[in-house]
Design a protein around this motif. Sequence first.
Motif, PDB file in Angstrom:
ATOM      1  N   ARG A 131       0.836  -1.213   0.000  1.00  0.00           N
ATOM      2  CA  ARG A 131       0.000   0.000   0.000  1.00  0.00           C
ATOM      3  C   ARG A 131       0.861   1.249   0.000  1.00  0.00           C
ATOM      4  O   ARG A 131       0.506   2.254  -0.606  1.00  0.00           O
ATOM      5  N   ARG A 132       2.004   1.179   0.683  1.00  0.00           N
ATOM      6  CA  ARG A 132       2.934   2.314   0.661  1.00  0.00           C
ATOM      7  C   ARG A 132       3.435   2.552  -0.762  1.00  0.00           C
ATOM      8  O   ARG A 132       3.481   3.702  -1.228  1.00  0.00           O
ATOM      9  N   LEU A 171       1.913   1.675  -3.507  1.00  0.00           N
ATOM     10  CA  LEU A 171       0.773   2.151  -4.288  1.00  0.00           C
ATOM     11  C   LEU A 171       0.551   3.641  -4.065  1.00  0.00           C
ATOM     12  O   LEU A 171       0.346   4.402  -5.007  1.00  0.00           O
ATOM     13  N   ARG A 172       0.605   4.076  -2.812  1.00  0.00           N
ATOM     14  CA  ARG A 172       0.425   5.510  -2.523  1.00  0.00           C
ATOM     15  C   ARG A 172       1.537   6.334  -3.165  1.00  0.00           C
ATOM     16  O   ARG A 172       1.294   7.428  -3.673  1.00  0.00           O
TER      17      ARG A 172
END
Length: 197
Positions: free
Chosen positions: A127-128, A130-131
């Motif tokens: 998710r990091r 992706l962000r």
Amino acid sequence: MPGTRDAEPARGRPRDIGRDLAILDATLKLLVEVGYEQLSIESVAAAAGVGKPTVYRRYSGKAALVAAAVEHRAASVPPAVDARDLRQALLETAGWLAEQIAEQEIGLLGALFAGMRSDRDLAAEMRRILRRDEAAMTAQPFGGVRGEHLVPGAAGLFAEIVPALVVHRLVFVGEPIDQSFLEHIVDDILLPLLQPR
């Protein structure tokens, strides 16, 4: 003076970049071959031809190692787009993103999806990433096209929609990302959503 050494480094040897690359390449290869659950630091070290402590000196654990390998494989900054209109900028940006995703092996994507379900640390790392990628795409949205009236948060919508459609097409439908599909994304989905009515 006896016993002294000239030009001795203050902090030990510099890191061996060749070892770094061998570790990351071995991680990606093993992810595809055995999956996230079966992947271990020991197996990566053996495949890379290094000792286990060498891997642990670089990465705190399996999730951090896998995240580093994924980041190493894919560029995170979209290319500069020389576009005169929004449609062309969207096509070029979506094409770049599709190419980035398509370069990942289907087996690798599957291993990451499965690993994210069972390992919170890996899910947080992915998710990091992706962000980070979303921020890169939205920092200079659509090649910096100006003079177009867009809905608020248009770049964020782009970053949410296009990767989902590309992954669905590649992984679940099993079809390539060709020009006609990119045009479908842009003409039928993005332009109606991103421009105010």
